[in-house]
Design a protein around this motif. Structure first.
Motif, PDB file in Angstrom:
ATOM      1  N   ASN A  85       0.888  -1.320  -0.036  1.00 15.71           N
ATOM      2  CA  ASN A  85      -0.025   0.045   0.113  1.00 15.71           C
ATOM      3  C   ASN A  85       0.742   1.308  -0.052  1.00 15.71           C
ATOM      4  OD1 ASN A  85      -2.542  -1.401   0.060  1.00 15.71           O
ATOM      5  ND2 ASN A  85      -2.594  -1.357   2.274  1.00 15.71           N
ATOM      6  N   LEU A  86       1.999   1.137   0.683  1.00 12.42           N
ATOM      7  CA  LEU A  86       2.821   2.393   0.936  1.00 12.42           C
ATOM      8  C   LEU A  86       3.575   2.572  -0.497  1.00 12.42           C
ATOM      9  CD1 LEU A  86       4.152   4.671   2.313  1.00 12.42           C
ATOM     10  CD2 LEU A  86       5.654   3.329   3.493  1.00 12.42           C
ATOM     11  N   LYS A  87       3.839   1.521  -1.138  1.00 11.74           N
ATOM     12  CA  LYS A  87       4.530   1.676  -2.602  1.00 11.74           C
ATOM     13  C   LYS A  87       3.639   2.203  -3.545  1.00 11.74           C
ATOM     14  CE  LYS A  87       6.922  -1.856  -4.589  1.00 11.74           C
ATOM     15  NZ  LYS A  87       7.183  -2.912  -4.836  1.00 11.74           N
ATOM     16  N   VAL A 316       4.286  11.181   4.024  1.00 12.17           N
ATOM     17  CA  VAL A 316       4.788  11.219   5.561  1.00 12.17           C
ATOM     18  C   VAL A 316       3.575  10.490   6.149  1.00 12.17           C
ATOM     19  CG1 VAL A 316       5.100  12.444   7.629  1.00 12.17           C
ATOM     20  CG2 VAL A 316       6.408  12.945   5.579  1.00 12.17           C
ATOM     21  N   ASP A 317       2.535  10.842   5.979  1.00 10.39           N
ATOM     22  CA  ASP A 317       1.062  10.340   6.624  1.00 10.39           C
ATOM     23  C   ASP A 317       1.077   8.967   6.290  1.00 10.39           C
ATOM     24  OD1 ASP A 317       0.413  12.866   7.567  1.00 10.39           O
ATOM     25  OD2 ASP A 317      -0.944  13.108   5.976  1.00 10.39           O
ATOM     26  N   GLY A 318       1.411   8.474   4.891  1.00  5.61           N
ATOM     27  CA  GLY A 318       1.353   6.980   4.434  1.00  5.61           C
ATOM     28  C   GLY A 318       2.319   6.226   5.170  1.00  5.61           C
ATOM     29  N   TYR A 319       3.634   6.704   5.265  1.00  8.42           N
ATOM     30  CA  TYR A 319       4.706   6.137   6.102  1.00  8.42           C
ATOM     31  C   TYR A 319       4.426   5.757   7.395  1.00  8.42           C
ATOM     32  CZ  TYR A 319       9.184   5.174   8.240  1.00  8.42           C
ATOM     33  OH  TYR A 319       9.907   4.697   9.051  1.00  8.42           O
ATOM     34  N   ASN A 320       3.763   6.856   8.146  1.00  5.37           N
ATOM     35  CA  ASN A 320       3.491   6.587   9.655  1.00  5.37           C
ATOM     36  C   ASN A 320       2.302   5.810   9.563  1.00  5.37           C
ATOM     37  OD1 ASN A 320       5.515   8.593  10.554  1.00  5.37           O
ATOM     38  ND2 ASN A 320       4.109  10.208  10.341  1.00  5.37           N
TER      39      ASN A 320
END
Length: 442
Positions: A85-87, A316-320
């Motif tokens: 999902n992050l990718k 940043v939101d997606g990574y966190n």
């Protein structure tokens, strides 16, 4: 790959958690599948690269001894899905030239009326930088509201087997049910509501109440004017299999609100849509919000600096979410301390990875915290984006590695090292999860 009890647990966990993850549509009460994008598909060369990576990894991978608990199984599967999902989030921030974080971002100055998403690959020719939207009416479904009757009064029909027909554009459905001795109007309406909702025929139902009275309300899943028929659905019991009379008794055809299209103007040119979501110039995906009333909105593209800031914030939101939300779908039937042990290896590895990029990230307002999470504060100026794009490429490779073998982040003991004098390669040995999901995800 041999099928074992552990493998079956994995399949069950994956299918239960991720298969057909539905969400409520913003336009109606239907459940629809997650929208597919170009990043959900892979060509033959990509799959071949992954297969080659698995083979290469197995040349040096030792044999591990694992005793995965249901919680660690869920963690590994969810970690793999979260990495994917992050990718996809990072890929979605790429522009037409595939430069990371170069995607332009659309805005709406009246998000209560309309929100917008910019999808450049679907553009119809040259896309204007902005346009004016004026909404005159919203798309609506067909609504049949029955007669309001005394909710607690006994049904004034003879106890027996009854039925009536619901005809839609796709099918003809006969609803069969019994009216029992002493059954109240509200009980009958609730029964019919449950039967209609569970039948999945493109019509939903609910019981509405007012001052001790109740009525059965039927709503079409489809919005806008029907393509062929005069209505999205019709109700009758003229030629039904069992006793008729319920349609007239509940007044299911007495008060009908017809479906309507959304009417709006783009830069003064009037257009219409069957739903409250439509495309403008192909690239602007606009969603109207009827609950906030009609009005106007100016829609367009942010300047490059603002788009970049939005892209970084989205990343940043997606990574966190990837880092902290990896335990979201894991059952909490064990001690909470186990959660920390599951994420220990992941947090340690990501901290080590981010330390290499810490100095470059700070140039773009990104701060690396001790727990490997990120904070973002927009800087006054950004000289160039080369270092940011380099970081993006590195983290994409890191996420691919995580997705390839999420079992690396579960405590396991080395049982034996491979024999360096043999060439036998088991392509799925790194992780039973890899073999299971190879064709679909990576």
């Amino acid at each position: 790959m041999a099928v074992s009890f552990t493998t079956l647990q994995i399949y069950d966990q994956y299918l239960t958690t991720y298969r057909s993850r539905d969400h409520d549509s913003s336009n109606n009460n239907r459940k629809v599948n997650k929208r597919s994008t170009r990043y959900d598909t892979h060509d033959q060369s990509e799959l071949q690269n992954v297969y080659t990576a698995i083979q290469w990894k197995n040349r040096f991978a030792p044999l591990y001894l694992t005793e995965p608990s249901p919680k660690s199984i869920a963690f590994a599967v969810h970690l793999k899905e979260s990495a994917q999902n992050l990718k996809q989030t990072i890929n979605s921030l790429s522009g037409d030239n595939n430069d990371l974080f170069s995607m332009k971002t659309a805005y709406s100055d009246n998000e209560n009326l309309a929100t917008v998403e910019y999808v450049p690959e679907e553009a119809d020719g040259k896309v204007p930088s902005n346009f004016a939207l004026e909404v005159e009416s919203f798309a609506s479904p067909q609504i049949n509201t029955g007669n309001y009757v005394n909710a607690n009064q006994t049904v004034q029909l003879k106890p027996d087997s009854y039925s009536f027909d619901i005809l839609t554009n796709k099918l003809h459905y006969e609803l069969q049910f019994n009216i029992n001795e002493g059954e109240t109007n509200h009980e009958l309406q609730s029964k019919l509501s449950r039967l209609i909702n569970s039948s999945d025929i493109g019509v939903s139902a609910k019981v509405v109440e007012q001052d001790g009275l109740s009525a059965l309300e039927l709503t079409s899943d489809a919005y806008g004017l029907p393509f062929q028929n005069a209505r999205h659905f019709t109700i009758n019991d003229d030629k039904t299999s069992y006793r008729n009379g319920v349609v007239d008794y509940l007044g299911l055809n007495d008060n009908i609100k017809e479906a309507s299209n959304a009417i709006y103007s783009i830069n003064g040119n009037e257009e219409s849509s069957y739903s409250n979501t439509f495309n403008v110039h192909g690239a602007y995906h606009v969603t109207l919000h009827p609950e906030n009333g009609m009005g106007t909105a100016d829609i367009g593209l942010y300047a490059d600096a603002e788009s970049l800031s939005h892209n970084i914030e989205t990343f940043v939101d997606g990574y966190n979410h990837f880092l902290s939300g990896v335990l979201t779908d894991i059952p909490d039937d064990e001690e909470k301390e186990d959660d920390l042990s599951l994420t220990r290896l992941l947090s340690k590895d990501m901290t080590k990875f981010l330390d290499v990029h810490r100095q470059n990230l700070e140039k773009y307002g990104i701060t690396v915290n001790e727990d490997a999470s990120l904070d973002y504060e927009q800087p006054e100026t950004i000289a160039d984006t080369d270092a940011l794009k380099g970081f993006g490429n590195h983290i994409m490779r890191k996420l691919t590695s995580i997705s390839l073998d999420p079992m690396e982040y579960i405590d396991r003991r080395i049982c034996a090292y491979p024999n360096p004098f043999t060439n036998y390669i088991n392509p799925y040995m790194t992780s039973i999860y890899t073999g299971m999901l190879f064709n679909t995800y990576t």
